[in-house]
Every structure is written in C-alpha cells, then in structure tokens.
Design a protein around this motif. Structure first.
Motif, mmCIF file in Angstrom:
data_model
loop_
_atom_site.group_PDB
_atom_site.id
_atom_site.type_symbol
_atom_site.label_atom_id
_atom_site.label_comp_id
_atom_site.label_asym_id
_atom_site.label_seq_id
_atom_site.Cartn_x
_atom_site.Cartn_y
_atom_site.Cartn_z
ATOM 1 N N HIS A 285 0.860 -1.176 0.000
ATOM 2 C CA HIS A 285 0.000 0.000 0.000
ATOM 3 C C HIS A 285 0.902 1.234 0.000
ATOM 4 N N TYR A 286 0.516 2.239 -0.767
ATOM 5 C CA TYR A 286 1.261 3.502 -0.797
ATOM 6 C C TYR A 286 2.726 3.291 -1.171
ATOM 7 N N GLY A 332 7.316 1.863 5.951
ATOM 8 C CA GLY A 332 5.914 2.262 5.851
ATOM 9 C C GLY A 332 5.242 2.585 7.169
ATOM 10 N N ARG A 334 5.240 5.153 9.082
ATOM 11 C CA ARG A 334 4.704 6.511 9.248
ATOM 12 C C ARG A 334 3.284 6.634 8.716
ATOM 13 N N LYS A 335 2.883 5.764 7.798
ATOM 14 C CA LYS A 335 1.528 5.853 7.246
ATOM 15 C C LYS A 335 0.458 5.495 8.275
ATOM 16 N N ASP A 338 -1.491 9.510 12.310
ATOM 17 C CA ASP A 338 -2.498 10.508 11.963
ATOM 18 C C ASP A 338 -2.003 11.865 12.456
ATOM 19 N N LEU A 348 -4.240 1.571 8.355
ATOM 20 C CA LEU A 348 -3.809 2.546 7.367
ATOM 21 C C LEU A 348 -5.005 3.406 6.942
#
Length: 731
Positions: A285-286, A332, A334-335, A338, A348
């Motif tokens: 993802h991302y 990943g 940090r995703k 919020d 996520l």
C-alpha cells in the motif's frame, strides 16, 4: 447461612463424634486426623484452637465395607486401603514439612465393575474451633478459571487458621477424564463453606452418555495438594505474594512434564523466508510493504507490523547480518500516523469500509508504542521520532479515561464503543500496566519526569483489582515488568509488591497441568496461559510476548526478588520454549488442525512457518481462529534469548533459562549466572557450528563441582546444571 445436605451431614457427624479414627499425623503445627465417615474417608486438618479443614479424601457411597491402614511405602506418611460398593481404593498421604508446609493426598480406585459416576460432592469444608463448618468465617479469593489450574485460594479468618491454596493435580487424573468423557472445566471452586474439587460428571439428560470407569483398572481419581500459610492479611499485595509463595511450594512437589529441545534458529530462518517470499504474508500500500495479520487475510495494522518488526530487529542484531525485510517493513510505519490526532492508528488510511477506522481496543493503542519504544531505545531515529510524535495522544487517552480503560473506543473523540467485558463492569483492566511500561520507555528516552509520573499514576489506579487484574496475559506480564522497573527507579517496595499482584493474576490463568485429552496429546500445554481472562484457548502471541516481558522482569529483579516468584517465572519461560513449538502447523498431525478458520481470518497453510493462534487444553482442533502472521516474532524472540553465540567458539550455546550475567574470563572460558529457581534444573546444550568440531568441554558450578554430560553426540552435548547456579564452561 444456606447449607447443602453434604455440609449438614458433615456437621452432624462431627458434632456426634461418630467418625472412626484411623490414625493421626503432624505437619509442623498442623494435626491431621484420618477418620472414616458415613460415606467418605476424611482428613481433619486442625490447628489448636484455630479451627481447620475437613478434607474428603475418598468417596465411599453406601459406606466403607472395610477401611484400614496399610504399610506405608517410601515417601508416604500414611496409606489407607478401603472398600465400598464402587471397588477398592488406596489413599496415600504425603507430608512436606518445608517452609510452607504441603499435604498431598492421592486416591486410586480399582472399580469392582464398570462404574458410572454421575455426581460426587466437593471435598473441602473449613471448620471452626468446634468443628462446625457453618460457623467458620472466611473468603475465597481465587478459584479455577475454565481449564486452567485447579486452584482454590481461600482465607479462614475466624478462627484465624490461615490462608490455604488447594490444588487438584489434573495431570494425574487424565485417565479418569478420558474414560468418563469429561473435562475439568471450572471443577475447582465452590461457595463457602463447601469448596474444592467437584469431580466432572457427564451432562445430565434423559439419555446421558454411558462412559464408565472400567472394572479392574487402577485409576487415580484424586490428587490434591494443600499448602497452608499462617497469615490471613487481606491486603492486596500481601495476599498476592502469599498466593505465589503457596503456589511455588506446591509446584516443587509436582511430577513435572519433560521438555524437548527445539531448533528455534532453524524455525526463525524458515519464518523469515516465508515472511519475505510467501505472497500470503505481505501486501503493498502507498508503495510500502505491510504484513497481513493472518494468512492472506485482514488489513495491515500497526500492532502486527511493529510486533514482527521489533523481533526482526533483535534477530538482525543477533545474527550480525542485515535483514532487508526488516528495513522494508520499517519504511511504511509513518503511514499509520495521523497528523491531525497526533496518534498512531491501528489501520492505514485506506482501510476498507467493512472496518470502523476509528475503533480501537484500548490495548491496541499502547502495544504498538511499546515495540516502537523498543526500536527507539535500540537507536532507531525514525522510530524515536514517531514514538515522540505519538506519545502525547497516548497520555491524553489515559487522562480521559482516568487510567481505567474500556474494551473499545473511538480514537477521534474517545466515545466508548464497548465499556466492559461482561456484566462485572470491568474493561481492559491491565492496560494500565502496559501503559506504565511505555511511559517508562519515554522516560528512558527523554529523561522527562512527567513520563515517570504517568507510570506511577497508572499503577496507583490499578490498586484493588486483586485477582481480576488480568485481562490479557501479555499485558499483565508487561505490567509486572513496569512495576519492577519502577521499583528500581524509585526504590519504593510498594512497586515490587504490586508486581506480585500482576503475577498472581497471571499465574491464576495458567494451565498448571499437562492435558492428554483429545488432540492435546499431540502437543504441550503445561504452564500455558489463556490469551484472555476468559478465553478458551492459549495463544502464541501472548505466549512469546509474556516470555519477552519476563526476561526484563527477571533481569531487573536481581537477588531481591522473591525466590518462589523467580522460580515460577523461570519455569514458565522454560516450558514456553517447548510448548510454543506446537503452534506451528507442521508440528501437528493434519487431523489436529481445524479445517476451517474464523470468518475473515484466512486459512491455514501447513507449508508456511507461521504459528496457529490457538491451542486448546481440552484437545479441540487447533487453529480455529487462524494462522497468525503477527505471531511470527515468536521464533525470533526465542532464538535470540535462548541461543548464544560467542566469538571464535566452535559452538552455539542453548540454555532454557536466561543468562542474567555473562563474561569471558579467558579465550576458551565462559562464566555466566542463571536466574532460575533453587533446586530446579536448567538444560545447557552445546551445538556444533557448521564446519566446526565440538571440542572436549568442561562444565562446572561455582563450587567447582564438575557437571557430566547428559548426552554426547557429534553435533550436540547436553548438560543439566543448577537453575540458579553460577556456571563455568571451558574447552
């Protein structure tokens, strides 16, 4: 006080003096009189003018035809042979006059015919100084939960007889359960004054199952151990330490199951390969790589990602080689953050609509931070920044709930989704413990005293929970570790004492017996702890995470730690190294694994080295919940804690106890201190390194006593050494 016919009949027999004495024994200041009653054999355990206990040690429906003492054998204080309509029974009493006195009674029945057992009454009746069970005043503090240890912990306060831990050894009763098709689920407990063991019976129905004890076969039907303490103090911390002391005294008298060596290094390498290569393990993802919590199932979440990531970091440091997957999973993280809430979320941002993105179990807010804190303390600067950015929200949540967390809430506004676990009004009672540990990590990173104050406040808020403190096993374990760390920081003995409250609640939920029921014959369950306070199964994640917490606890504890507590924790960890192996589906026969898993939890693939979530003491099929990828950290944790590599040594050293201190006084000499229990044994195994040859090895204790090898071979040498010893190894 309401009373059953059994209570009333015992009261009448004691008043009338109609029991026939067979003999008396003394155990410290306890007098034990064995006597024949109308339909039972009794051990009347008394203290002068301080009341006692009437213990039913054999059932004799219709009365005893004959009852006599027989010649005692080695280790026995008294042996009684009796006959009744059900058959012949041998009753053996053993006395252990240790610091904490222990009485053990074992009863073996040889049925005269195929005997059905629809109902038998309980066995413990506290009595006052006049032998009246209805006048004795006391309280049951803890009783068996589910299929965990068969314990009943109570205080007889008026008269001041003391505190008693009753333990029914279900391991010895396996054949009884298998013959009758029963399980000892909640079998030990009761309502004052009728306590103890209620032998499980087939379900009552118009056509109940017919599963008798077979004629002519010797079957142990009763194996009770009682440990007695003078103190009746109701203080929470004192009561918890007393429980652990009594439990340790009983544990030392059990015939312990054997353990086997397992190659956790090979398991870790296989798990790493499958995590990296199996398409069922990860998803992108991302542009980043994330773990599935279950095999090819569920959305990535921060707890799963950080649990495996933290364990991989330990394994990377232990092997001394770079693990590319570890770096990939870290990129990943940090995703999950919020920036508006300044919080680490569970999911996520693109989580599916079938999930409430704002819903979070209370513990799920803090456990990712614990592993993030471990990475930060290990020098990971990106992890430290994320930890610092998320910590204030964690504190904000604690303040909102006043350190008493619900089961589930919404992260946006703290609105409660689920308040309590059941009608007792209790939420996730031990979250304050893991919160305190996270705050102590923050204090260690920043030296900011506000975090230390937060840890103190969280532990204070937990006072009064007693044996209801445990909600989830690993959270309770981290709470104990937090208290131990606070004790070391503040030098306040109240924190050490409160660590015992956490541990008493933890071991209250332990299956202190080895089940042979159903599929349980294919795996180990001894000392396994149920995932939740009321869960029907043991779980891998809680198993290895508790193991990791107890490493910190024992290393912080040092020599001031209660000896019984040290032993129980070390034994839990020793058995975990064996028991945890059987969560892997390739360690079980196919028929022992459930063919279907919980909805949305994917499937079980026996070829993948990912553990099943669930094993059952009663022998149900394993893996009903799923195959947990988030539990893959287990292999890395066990490998890095139990296996030790030393520069230029031609072997890897395995030890099933933690090495609390180690040094290398010479090029070919190692010296280390073990932190196990007095009188217990630890296993050392020297494993040949590839392309090396095992040398001649000398192992000795601090006193110079040489330890001989237990097993020799080309690839391994095994030694059994004192679990609390200072050991020297030279080659």
């Amino acid at each position: 006080m309401p009373a059953s016919p059994q209570v009333l009949m015992l009261r009448e027999e004691l008043r009338a003096g109609s029991m026939r004495p067979l003999g008396k024994l003394a155990l410290r200041d306890l007098e034990i009189e064995v006597a024949v009653g109308q339909d039972s054999l009794w051990a009347l355990i008394r203290r002068a003018r301080r009341g006692g206990i009437a213990l039913r040690i054999a059932h004799a429906p219709g009365g005893c035809r004959t009852a006599r003492t027989a010649a005692a054998r080695d280790g026995e204080a008294m042996r009684i042979e009796l006959e009744s309509v059900t058959g012949a029974q041998s009753v053996v009493l053993r006395l252990h006059a240790d610091e904490v006195p222990v009485l053990r009674v074992t009863t073996t029945l040889t049925p005269s015919g195929d005997v059905l057992i629809p109902f038998l009454p309980r066995d413990i009746y506290p009595i006052d100084a006049r032998d009246d069970p209805l006048a004795a005043v006391g309280k049951v503090e803890a009783a068996q939960r589910g299929l965990n240890g068969g314990v009943c912990y109570f205080r007889l306060a008026e008269p001041a007889f003391g505190s008693v831990l009753y333990f029914q050894n279900f391991t010895a009763l396996n054949r009884r359960f298998k013959h009758t098709g029963t399980t000892p689920d909640g079998a030990v407990g009761g309502e004052w004054p009728e306590l103890g063991y209620l032998p499980p019976a087939p379900p009552q129905s118009p056509q109940p199952p017919i599963k008798p004890l077979p004629a002519g076969e010797d079957v142990i039907v009763y194996d009770a151990l009682l440990a007695v303490h003078d103190n009746i103090d109701a203080d929470e911390a004192a009561m918890a330490q007393r429980y652990l002391s009594l439990l340790a005294a009983i544990y030392r008298r059990l015939e312990l199951p054997r353990t086997e060596f397992h190659d956790w290094i090979a398991r870790a390498d296989r798990s790493l390969r499958d995590l990296d290569k199996a398409p069922e393990a990860t998803i992108r993802h991302y542009g980043f790589r994330y773990l599935h919590p279950y095999t090819a199932a569920e959305y990535p979440d921060s707890m799963a990602q950080l649990s495996v990531l933290s364990a991989l970091r330990d394994y990377e440091a232990w092997t001394g080689r770079e693990i590319p997957l570890q770096a990939e999973l870290a990129r990943g993280l940090r995703k999950f953050y919020d920036p508006k809430l300044r919080a680490l979320r569970r999911y996520l941002p693109n989580v599916g609509r079938d999930k409430d993105a704002d819903a979070v179990d209370s513990w799920y807010l803090y456990h990712p931070l614990l592993n993030l804190g471990r990475l930060a303390l290990d020098g990971d600067k990106r992890a430290e920044r994320l930890f610092r950015d998320s910590i204030d929200y964690a504190i904000k949540a604690a303040h909102h709930f006043r350190y008493v967390w619900p089961i589930q809430f919404k992260v946006g506004d703290f609105s409660v989704i689920t308040e309590a676990r059941n009608d007792d009004g209790l939420g996730q009672t031990d979250v304050g413990g893991i919160y305190a540990y996270v705050m102590l990590q923050a204090f260690e990173l920043t030296d900011d005293k506000r975090f230390l104050d937060e840890a103190r406040a969280a532990i204070r808020a937990l006072k009064g929970m007693r044996f209801e403190l445990n909600y989830q096993a690993n959270l309770t374990a981290w709470g104990a570790a937090a208290c131990m760390r606070l004790w070391r920081i503040d030098d306040d003995p109240a924190y050490l004492a409160h660590s015992y409250v956490f541990l008493a609640s933890f071991f209250h939920n332990a299956a202190l017996w080895e089940s042979e029921l159903g599929h349980a014959r294919h795996y180990r369950n001894f000392m396994g702890v149920t995932a939740l306070h009321d869960a029907p199964y043991m779980a891998m994640y809680e198993c290895f995470d508790s193991f990791a917490a107890f490493e910190h606890y024992l290393k912080d504890g040092g020599p001031d730690l209660d000896a019984g507590v040290r032993m129980l924790l070390s034994e839990y960890c020793r058995y975990a190294l064996d028991r945890a192996w059987f969560y892997y589906p390739d360690a079980l026969p196919p028929e022992a694994i459930a063919p279907e898993q919980r909805e949305n939890n994917g499937h079980v693939d026996r070829k993948l080295s990912f553990p099943l979530e669930d094993l059952y003491v009663d022998g149900q099929q394993a893996g009903q919940v799923g195959q947990e990828i988030y539990g893959c950290g287990a292999a890395f944790v066990f490998a890095t804690r139990a296996f030790h590599r030393f520069r230029d040594a031609p072997f890897t050293l395995f030890c099933d106890h933690f090495l609390l201190a180690a040094d290398r006084p010479g090029e070919r000499t190692l010296s280390f201190q073990l932190g196990g229990g007095e009188g217990c044994s630890a296993t050392l195994i020297l494993i040949r390194k590839p392309r090396a040859k095992l040398p001649a090895v000398k192992v000795a204790t601090l006193g110079g006593d040489r330890v001989r090898p237990h097993a020799d071979g080309q690839d391994r040498i095994t030694f059994h050494v004192p679990a609390d010893g200072r050991i020297s190894l030279s080659w």
